[in-house]
Design an enzyme around this catalytic site. Structure first.
Site, short mmCIF file in Angstrom:
data_model
loop_
_atom_site.label_atom_id
_atom_site.label_comp_id
_atom_site.label_asym_id
_atom_site.label_seq_id
_atom_site.Cartn_x
_atom_site.Cartn_y
_atom_site.Cartn_z
N CYS A 1 0.87 -1.17 0.00
CA CYS A 1 0.00 0.00 0.00
C CYS A 1 0.91 1.23 0.00
CB CYS A 1 -0.95 -0.02 1.19
SG CYS A 1 -0.11 -0.04 2.79
N ALA A 2 0.48 2.31 0.59
CA ALA A 2 1.26 3.55 0.53
C ALA A 2 2.54 3.50 1.34
CB ALA A 2 0.40 4.73 0.99
#
Length: 651
Positions: free
Chosen positions: A27-28
């Site tokens: 993810c981020a």
């Protein structure tokens, strides 16, 4: 050779090799692994990798925190390992296959109740305030309550029942909606189903015990000729709502596969909703009510028996480990059922005390490690968070790291739980944890619960310091050693920019909050660095300074910026919004672009993101904050674009 080739190779080896990876995504900020065997992952070796900022396991996924360069690391890791990554949803699906039936059930329960927590917390605060207004005799009012002596406060108390009733009496509406949302069914059908369980046309669940069978037969019955169905409401009932919600989901799935798409809009809702409503009142409601009553009766009996003190001590001690496993989510349903059946719960007071104990243990670590400014950026906010009812930052950020504070907190929580159970302390509502939890306690129990709070602070604090000094449960925090290392780190020679200050201006309009209030624990615990969060009121993101765009995710939900003086900033729009795959986000800049303060960087549709079920709360993080002193300017306040939100000073 890639930028992270060495660290990627080290992580692959430490995680058990290619053969131990079922799926990997990112993810981020995090690499997300689904491992064949979690035990093969060597956490001590992973922790020593320079790029790794932390790790934890959640919902069957082993998550390794890398930072805002995770996409580069991920590409090099998958190339080195010779494996293909999968989507985040696919990884979650694989992760669930690694869970046993109990773990899956707990995960489902957590995902149902988590979206309801903000309302439950607010409801708990409201009902706690109403307790003080209407149930506590005041000496300065000649023994009268506030509502008895004041027309104004009597009206306020009456008004506050409006949201209080909406949250707790109509809880089945939230449950059926949340189930429909979580399992991909039509959300409005879930809402309608919930309303049919609490409709004013029905006999209120709280009035059933005071209504005779003859009155129910005469006034609250549907007579279909060949059968009758009682018009009984399920206000505040948890299990009937859950059973009905799951039936709706599975019926909708069944008919959606079999009814042609051209007419599905009409007939799928019809054939899903009506049978579910009938089954809810004819079968599922009565059965669910009985199951819920049995569970709450057993728990209540255990906590009111002659051995209640033993149960209270045991539950008080093990609640924190339950939080680690996720099993604590089951207590929310039990607490709700206890309140519905008995008008109060004897479980919630112990949960509040467990929150307080974890915070007290961290406070002892703050005291023992005073001068360690780097750790205090995590530990001090963790104390505040735990004492307000959210213990994950305290447990995962400090107590489990050293272990001895965690055990001290368990012991203190167990003693406090034993004490309040011995004196039959009960809460009239749930949702308010930590120190504010006293608002939920019955007024006649305030004094005893207050003593329990003192125990929950004093015992963990003293035991934490004792365990540390005596070396009990303490393998890594040797007295005199750890502080020497930390102080040496602080005294390293500084760069020539020492003392230079950068002002960061608000990139969003909205309300600014402390980082500890971030709804993603990775940000709240400071694992990614220091900063603030903003709840935006406008879907436009602007540059907080002059600099450059160093990272722009393909999903556009997160952007990395670099100021001219070297400050690295990650702005993460929303929680889990990576799942939207760029939908509702429009980038106005590209990676590598130069930017000026106030320049529009991104537009995003707040209403559409929320309608899709995601939070828009946005953390603004200084990812290289170990090189700076980060000082938020505001704690909690409305914020406009021309206001400074942080000062960043070179160390």
């Amino acid at each position: 050779m890639g930028k992270y080739d060495k660290d990627a190779k080290a992580l692959l080896e430490a995680i058990g090799g290619k053969q131990n990876i079922s799926a990997v995504t990112h993810c981020a900020t995090r690499m997300r692994f689904v491992l064949v065997d979690d035990k093969k992952a060597d956490e001590s070796k992973i922790e020593d990798i320079a790029t790794v900022k932390g790790m934890f396991t959640n919902a069957g996924q082993f998550q390794v925190i890398i930072g805002n360069d995770v996409s580069v690391f991920y590409n090099e890791f998958t190339a080195l390992a010779g494996i293909e990554g999968v989507s985040k949803e696919a990884a979650k699906s694989v992760a669930k296959q690694n869970q046993n039936p109990v773990q899956r059930a707990i995960t489902v329960l957590a995902e149902i109740f988590t979206p309801l927590l903000p309302a439950i917390i607010v409801g708990g605060l409201i009902l706690g305030f109403r307790n003080i207004l209407e149930a506590v005799p005041m000496g300065f009012l000649d023994g009268q309550t506030i509502t008895q002596s004041s027309t104004f406060w009597d009206a306020v108390n009456s008004f506050l029942w409006l949201p209080g009733e909406a949250i707790f009496h109509f809880l089945p509406v939230g449950i059926t909606w949340s189930i429909a949302r979580k399992m991909g069914a039509t959300e409005i059908l879930g809402i309608v189903l919930g309303i049919t369980l609490v409709s004013p046309q029905l006999l209120n669940a709280y009035s059933v015990s005071g209504t005779t069978a003859a009155e129910i037969a005469a006034d609250y019955t549907w007579n279909f000729g060949f059968m009758t169905v009682e018009k009984i409401g399920y206000q505040a009932q948890v299990i009937p709502a859950m059973l009905a919600g799951f039936l709706l989901v599975y019926l909708e799935r069944f008919f959606r596969k079999r009814i042609p798409e051209a007419i599905s809009m009409i007939f799928v809702p019809f054939f899903s909703l009506l049978p579910t409503i009938l089954a809810a009142h004819l079968i599922l409601g009565p059965i669910g009510w009985k199951i819920g009553t049995v569970i709450s009766t057993v728990v209540n009996a255990g906590l009111t028996s002659s051995f209640s003190w033993l149960f209270g001590g045991f539950f008080g001690a093990i609640y924190s480990p339950l939080v680690i496993t996720g099993l604590h989510h089951t207590t929310l349903a039990i607490d709700s059922q206890l309140v519905a059946d008995f008008g109060s719960t004897n479980l919630w007071p112990m949960i509040c005390l467990s929150n307080i104990a974890q915070g007290a243990a961290v406070l002892a670590v703050v005291y023992a490690h005073k001068g360690n400014t780097k750790e205090e950026q995590v530990s001090v906010p963790s104390v505040i968070s735990a004492w307000l009812g959210v213990t994950e930052p305290a447990m995962f950020g400090i107590n489990l790291k050293y272990m001895y504070p965690f055990i001290a907190a368990m012991i203190g929580s167990g003693i406090a739980g034993l004490f309040v159970t011995l004196f039959r302390v009960r809460a009239l509502s749930i949702g308010v944890g930590g120190l504010p939890g006293i608002l939920a306690i019955r007024p006649q129990d305030y004094l005893i619960f207050g003593i329990g709070m003192v125990i929950a602070v004093a015992v963990p604090f003293v035991l934490t310091l004792f365990f540390r000094k005596a070396g009990i449960f303490n393998k890594i925090d040797r007295v005199g050693e750890a502080m020497a290392v930390d102080l040496n780190d602080i005294d390293q020679p500084v760069v020539s920019k020492k003392g230079q200050v950068l002002e960061l201006f608000a990139p969003l309009k909205g309300e600014i909050l402390p980082l500890s209030q971030a709804k993603d624990p990775v940000f709240a615990e400071g694992m990614m660095g220091q900063g603030v969060v903003i709840d935006p009121t406008e879907g436009k993101l602007y540059a907080p300074f002059d600099g450059q765009v160093t990272l722009l995710f393909p999903t556009k939900h997160a952007i990395g910026l670099l100021s001219e003086d070297g400050t690295e900033v990650l702005i993460h729009i929303g929680i889990d919004t990576v799942k939207l795959d760029g939908e509702h986000f429009t980038a106005k800049v590209s990676q590598g672009d130069s930017i000026t303060k106030g320049q529009l960087l991104m537009e995003f549709d707040i209403d559409a993101i929320r309608a899709a079920g995601y939070e828009v709360q946005t953390p603004i993080i200084i990812t290289n904050s170990n090189e700076f002193q980060v000082d938020p300017v505001l704690e909690a306040a409305p914020i406009s674009l021309d206001e400074a939100i942080m000062t960043v000073t070179h160390l």
